[in-house]
Design an enzyme around this catalytic site. Structure first.
Site, PDB file in Angstrom:
ATOM      1  N   LYS A  55      10.261 -61.213 -12.716  1.00  0.00           N
ATOM      2  CA  LYS A  55       9.979 -60.633 -11.514  1.00  0.00           C
ATOM      3  C   LYS A  55      10.547 -59.373 -10.923  1.00  0.00           C
ATOM      4  CE  LYS A  55       9.217 -65.396  -9.834  1.00  0.00           C
ATOM      5  NZ  LYS A  55       9.747 -66.734  -9.582  1.00  0.00           N
ATOM      6  N   GLN A  99      14.554 -68.861  -5.481  1.00  0.00           N
ATOM      7  CA  GLN A  99      14.118 -69.664  -6.791  1.00  0.00           C
ATOM      8  C   GLN A  99      14.371 -71.052  -6.893  1.00  0.00           C
ATOM      9  OE1 GLN A  99      12.412 -67.929  -9.192  1.00  0.00           O
ATOM     10  NE2 GLN A  99      12.166 -70.011 -10.288  1.00  0.00           N
ATOM     11  N   ASP A 122       6.430 -66.728  -1.086  1.00  0.00           N
ATOM     12  CA  ASP A 122       6.141 -67.689  -2.124  1.00  0.00           C
ATOM     13  C   ASP A 122       5.211 -68.778  -1.396  1.00  0.00           C
ATOM     14  OD1 ASP A 122       6.909 -68.062  -4.504  1.00  0.00           O
ATOM     15  OD2 ASP A 122       8.907 -68.831  -4.084  1.00  0.00           O
TER      16      ASP A 122
END
Ligand code: NDP
Length: 296
Positions: A55, A99, A122
Site C-alpha cells: 500500500k 490494518q 477503508d
C-alpha cells in the site's frame, strides 16, 4: 462452449493507478494539495506487513504522501487510540487506515469508529456504512469498489441483472451487495446457512465469491455466460511450486471458466484492484476535505 474471458485485474489496476497519478499531479499543481495516506500497523503479522508495504509503495508511486506507523504487538488500546486521534488532527493526512486484525487487547470497533469518517478510506466506520446503505456519498470499502469497477467495464449497465454475493462480511459481502443494489441489480446474499447454494448461484448473471474457502464454487454452479468475480485469497499446498504453496480463490477457476462468460483469476484479479481503489478513495477524501473538485 468457448473458455471465459479472463478479467485482468492487474491491467485494470494499472490503468486506474495511472489515472490517479494524473489526478494527483493536477491537485498538486492547481491547488497545492498532496493527498496523504497514513497506515497504522499493530504487531508483526507477516501477511499484514506485506499488504502495508504494498500500500505504501503504491501510494508513493501515485505521487501521494505515505506514512506507516508500526506499533508493537503489545500496544494498549489507548496507545492505538492516541495514534488515531493524532492522525485525525493532522491536516496533511487525508486518509487513515488501521490494518486489521488488531491484537485482542485493542477494541477494533472502537478504533475504527474513532477515525474521522471523512478520513476513513477503508469505509468501515459505522457512519460510512450507514451513508452507503442510505444512498449518500460515502467512503466505500476498497475491495467491493474494485469489483464494481471491473463489473461495469465488463458488463456495462448492470440494471436488472441477477447477482449473488456469497459471503456477508462487513468488509466485502455486505458493501458489495449494497453497491450492486445501487446499480439496480436484484441481489441475493448467501452465507454459511444458505440452503442449496449451487442452485442459488446458478440463477445469477453475476457471482461474487467472498467466502475464504479454496475453490468452493464449481463450474456446475455457474449459469452459462455469467460474470464471476473471485474475491477469495486462500493459500493451498502445492508441491510443484518452489515454496510448496500457492494462492487460489474461492472459485474453481479452470472448472468455472468452461461455463462463465468472464472471470477474474487469483492472483491477478480483485487483489490489485483493492490497492488501486484505496488510492482512489484517498484522492476523493483529500478533495472533499480541501473543498476542491476532484479532477476529471
Ligand atoms: P469472512 O470470514 O469475514 O466472511 C466469510 C463469509 O463467507 C461469511 O459470511 C460466511 O458465512 C461465508 N461462508 C463461509 N463458509 C461458507 C460456505 N461453506 N458456504 C457459504 N458461505 C460461507 O471473510 P471476508 O469477507 O473477510 O473475506 C472473504 C475472502 O476474501 C477471504 O478469502 C479473504 O482473504 C478474501 N479477501 C480478499 C481481498 C482482496 O483484496 N482480494 C480483501 C478482503 C478479503 P457466515 O456469515 O454465515 O459465517
Amino acid at each position: 462452449m468457448s473458455e471465459a474471458t479472463r478479467i485482468d485485474g492487474k491491467a485494470f489496476a494499472a490503468d486506474l493507478r495511472a489515472e490517479i497519478g494524473r489526478k494527483v499531479a493536477v491537485l498538486k499543481e492547481k491547488h497545492g494539495l498532496t493527498p496523504g495516506l497514513s497506515v497504522v500497523l499493530v504487531g508483526e503479522d507477516p501477511a499484514s506487513e506485506v499488504y502495508v508495504r504494498n500500500k505504501g509503495k503504491a501510494t508513493l508511486e501515485a505521487g501521494m504522501k505515505s506514512d506507516t506507523y508500526t506499533m508493537p504487538e503489545d500496544s494498549s488500546h489507548d496507545d492505538v487510540m492516541a495514534k488515531v486521534e493524532e492522525l485525525n488532527a493532522d491536516p496533511s493526512v487525508h486518509g487513515i487506515l488501521v490494518q486489521l486484525p488488531l491484537p485482542d487487547q485493542v477494541d477494533s470497533d472502537a478504533i475504527i469508529n474513532a477515525i474521522n469518517p471523512d478520513k476513513d478510506v477503508d469505509g468501515f466506520h459505522t457512519l460510512n456504512v450507514g451513508r452507503l446503505n442510505s444512498g449518500q456519498d460515502a467512503m466505500v470499502p476498497c475491495t467491493p469498489v474494485g469489483c464494481m469497477v471491473m463489473l461495469k467495464e465488463v458488463i456495462g449497465d448492470l440494471t436488472g441483472k441477477q447477482a449473488i454475493v456469497v459471503g456477508r462480511s462487513n468488509i466485502v459481502g455486505k458493501p458489495m451487495a449494497a453497491l450492486l443494489l445501487k446499480e439496480h441489480c436484484t441481489v441475493t446474499i448467501a452465507h454459511s446457512r444458505t440452503k442449496d447454494l449451487p442452485a442459488e448461484c446458478r440463477r445469477a448473471d453475476i457471482v461474487i465469491a467472498a467466502v475464504g474457502r479454496a475453490k468452493m464454487v464449481k463450474g456446475d454452479w455457474i449459469k452459462p455466460g455469467a460474470v464471476v468475480i473471485d474475491v477469495g485469497i486462500n493459500r493451498i499446498e502445492d508441491a510443484s511450486t518452489k515454496s510448496g504453496t500457492r494462492l487460489v480463490g474461492d472459485v474453481d477457476y479452470d472448472d468455472a471458466a468452461k461455463v462463465a462468460g468472464a472471470i477474474t483469476p487469483v492472483p491477478g484479479g480483485v487483489g490489485p484492484m483493492t490497492i488501486a481503489c484505496l488510492l482512489k478513495n484517498t484522492v476523493t477524501a483529500a478533495c472533499r476535505q480541501a473543498g476542491v473538485p476532484e479532477p476529471e
